[in-house]
Design a protein around this motif. Structure first.
Motif, mmCIF file in Angstrom:
data_model
loop_
_atom_site.group_PDB
_atom_site.id
_atom_site.type_symbol
_atom_site.label_atom_id
_atom_site.label_comp_id
_atom_site.label_asym_id
_atom_site.label_seq_id
_atom_site.Cartn_x
_atom_site.Cartn_y
_atom_site.Cartn_z
ATOM 1 N N LYS A 35 -6.154 1.462 46.278
ATOM 2 C CA LYS A 35 -7.621 1.473 46.414
ATOM 3 C C LYS A 35 -8.217 2.229 45.240
ATOM 4 C CE LYS A 35 -7.545 5.542 49.429
ATOM 5 N NZ LYS A 35 -7.946 6.093 50.732
ATOM 6 N N PRO A 36 -9.495 1.986 44.913
ATOM 7 C CA PRO A 36 -10.102 2.661 43.760
ATOM 8 C C PRO A 36 -9.993 4.183 43.886
ATOM 9 C CG PRO A 36 -11.523 0.898 44.524
ATOM 10 C CD PRO A 36 -10.420 1.024 45.538
ATOM 11 N N PRO A 37 -9.383 4.856 42.904
ATOM 12 C CA PRO A 37 -9.194 6.307 42.987
ATOM 13 C C PRO A 37 -10.514 7.073 42.932
ATOM 14 C CG PRO A 37 -8.482 5.485 40.857
ATOM 15 C CD PRO A 37 -8.793 4.287 41.680
ATOM 16 N N GLN A 38 -10.576 8.137 43.724
ATOM 17 C CA GLN A 38 -11.763 8.995 43.772
ATOM 18 C C GLN A 38 -11.479 10.390 43.226
ATOM 19 O OE1 GLN A 38 -14.716 7.553 44.748
ATOM 20 N NE2 GLN A 38 -13.394 5.729 44.803
ATOM 21 N N ARG A 39 -10.195 10.735 43.083
ATOM 22 C CA ARG A 39 -9.792 12.057 42.578
ATOM 23 C C ARG A 39 -8.751 11.842 41.473
ATOM 24 N NH1 ARG A 39 -11.300 16.306 45.376
ATOM 25 N NH2 ARG A 39 -9.503 17.574 44.741
ATOM 26 N N ILE A 40 -9.185 12.032 40.225
ATOM 27 C CA ILE A 40 -8.349 11.711 39.061
ATOM 28 C C ILE A 40 -7.996 12.978 38.299
ATOM 29 C CG2 ILE A 40 -8.216 10.396 36.907
ATOM 30 C CD1 ILE A 40 -10.533 8.644 38.096
ATOM 31 N N VAL A 41 -6.731 13.106 37.947
ATOM 32 C CA VAL A 41 -6.284 14.140 37.003
ATOM 33 C C VAL A 41 -5.896 13.430 35.710
ATOM 34 C CG1 VAL A 41 -4.433 15.773 36.444
ATOM 35 C CG2 VAL A 41 -5.532 15.858 38.686
ATOM 36 N N SER A 42 -6.442 13.886 34.585
ATOM 37 C CA SER A 42 -6.104 13.322 33.277
ATOM 38 C C SER A 42 -5.440 14.403 32.431
ATOM 39 C CB SER A 42 -7.359 12.804 32.568
ATOM 40 O OG SER A 42 -7.036 12.407 31.246
ATOM 41 N N LEU A 43 -4.262 14.089 31.904
ATOM 42 C CA LEU A 43 -3.472 15.077 31.167
ATOM 43 C C LEU A 43 -3.308 14.726 29.692
ATOM 44 C CD1 LEU A 43 -0.777 15.663 33.933
ATOM 45 C CD2 LEU A 43 -2.725 17.131 33.378
ATOM 46 N N LEU A 44 -4.272 13.977 29.151
ATOM 47 C CA LEU A 44 -4.292 13.663 27.723
ATOM 48 C C LEU A 44 -5.759 13.527 27.318
ATOM 49 C CD1 LEU A 44 -2.482 12.929 25.226
ATOM 50 C CD2 LEU A 44 -2.855 10.523 25.845
ATOM 51 N N PRO A 45 -6.213 14.249 26.278
ATOM 52 C CA PRO A 45 -7.637 14.218 25.923
ATOM 53 C C PRO A 45 -8.202 12.813 25.716
ATOM 54 C CG PRO A 45 -6.579 16.018 24.765
ATOM 55 C CD PRO A 45 -5.484 15.240 25.446
ATOM 56 N N SER A 46 -7.448 11.937 25.054
ATOM 57 C CA SER A 46 -7.975 10.592 24.810
ATOM 58 C C SER A 46 -8.159 9.820 26.115
ATOM 59 C CB SER A 46 -7.072 9.811 23.852
ATOM 60 O OG SER A 46 -5.784 9.650 24.386
ATOM 61 N N LEU A 47 -7.307 10.088 27.110
ATOM 62 C CA LEU A 47 -7.456 9.431 28.413
ATOM 63 C C LEU A 47 -8.637 10.023 29.173
ATOM 64 C CD1 LEU A 47 -3.716 9.073 29.493
ATOM 65 C CD2 LEU A 47 -5.214 7.319 28.535
ATOM 66 N N THR A 48 -8.820 11.341 29.069
ATOM 67 C CA THR A 48 -9.996 11.979 29.679
ATOM 68 C C THR A 48 -11.266 11.355 29.120
ATOM 69 O OG1 THR A 48 -8.773 14.077 29.880
ATOM 70 C CG2 THR A 48 -11.181 14.187 30.036
ATOM 71 N N GLU A 49 -11.318 11.210 27.808
ATOM 72 C CA GLU A 49 -12.504 10.658 27.154
ATOM 73 C C GLU A 49 -12.705 9.193 27.533
ATOM 74 O OE1 GLU A 49 -12.371 11.591 22.965
ATOM 75 O OE2 GLU A 49 -12.018 13.722 23.358
#
Length: 294
Positions: A35-49
């Motif tokens: 299902k569409p995620p509502q709580r995301i952790v991003s561990l790479l700046p380019s992915l965060t952006e």
């Protein structure tokens, strides 16, 4: 009654299956997002952006220590480095999706702990477009929106290239990404941008995207122009033979402050801004040379 309950249960499973999306990440692992995620952790700046460029910043609940754009993520919990994330911190915020790099450790551990992990690491312009599409699919953002964002980036890189006067083209460039030294070759996304701007890279694609360079290689190559971050520039003149390099003697060096260096070394939505920074460097140094200035 039992038939009705069974029918409703089947319909429920079908609804979940209809929402689910299966994506192949950069490990060549198939990742199912139910299902569409509502709580995301991003561990790479380019992915965060990338998450933020797709309009989903508000769903981030944690990032790596180097993610610093846009400003709205400043107060988010930090989950360690991109390569060595803090597993306990990630688990503690109960994400329903973790985005991380292929070079990061811990993907298998996080998966074993029951988290959905998508491993992606853009290294070329084509990768940026591809990764943006995959992230859009993972976040239930229309692919048409990710394509729109990419077209804007691509058009802005083209505009930066068109802004460069003819006399600034064909300069031979050495771009240093870290002081070991590591450089950006023709096969890196930085090298691809330089090529689109009409510059020539002294580091061939055959060396790999970001090779560790023997300092003597750069001296022998005698680049016309050096691009480097402020923090890397400090010891350049102390390297054997570098004090006699024409680019250093004549100050044909573009030193980028920390925030600009972040833009330049991230393969993500700010590549157009990176192209504008490089274009300005190429143009300014060519103009100085034409005027007989260092």
């Amino acid at each position: 009654m039992l038939k009705r309950v069974f029918a409703l249960t089947v319909l429920g499973f079908l609804a979940i299956a209809a929402q689910a999306v299966v994506l192949r990440d950069d490990r060549q692992v198939e990742v199912t997002i139910t299902k569409p995620p509502q709580r995301i952790v991003s561990l790479l700046p380019s992915l965060t952006e990338t998450v933020c460029a797709l309009g989903q910043c508000q769903k981030l609940v944690g990032v790596d220590r180097y993610s610093n754009w846009p400003d709205s993520i400043a107060k988010l919990p930090r989950m360690g480095g991109g390569i060595d994330p803090n597993i306990e911190s990630v688990v503690a915020v109960k994400p329903d999706l973790v985005l991380m790099a292929t070079s990061a450790r811990g993907a298998e551990r996080l998966t074993a702990l029951g988290l959905t992990v998508l491993v992606l690491e853009p290294n070329t312009h084509a990768d940026v477009q591809r990764v943006m599409r995959i992230v859009a699919q993972a976040l239930d953002v229309p692919v048409a929106e990710s394509d729109r964002v990419w077209r804007h980036i691509d058009a802005a890189v083209n505009a930066a290239a068109q802004s460069i006067p003819a006399q600034a083209k064909s300069q031979r460039v050495y771009f240093e990404v870290s002081p070991a030294p590591y450089g950006a070759s023709e096969s890196s996304f930085i090298g691809e941008t330089l090529q689109r701007l009409g510059a020539r890279n002294i580091l061939p694609a055959s060396l790999g995207p970001f090779p560790k360079i023997n300092p003597e290689f750069v001296v022998r190559a005698q680049p016309d122009l050096i691009m480097v971050g402020d923090s890397n520039f400090a010891d350049m003149s102390t390297r054997p033979g570098w004090q006699n390099m024409r680019a250093l003697r004549t100050q044909r060096v573009c030193q980028f402050k920390a925030e600009d260096s972040d833009v330049l070394v991230r393969a993500g939505p700010r590549m157009a801004e990176a192209a504008r920074l490089m274009a300005k460097c190429l143009t300014d140094k060519a103009n100085d040379h034409a005027k007989g200035q260092p």
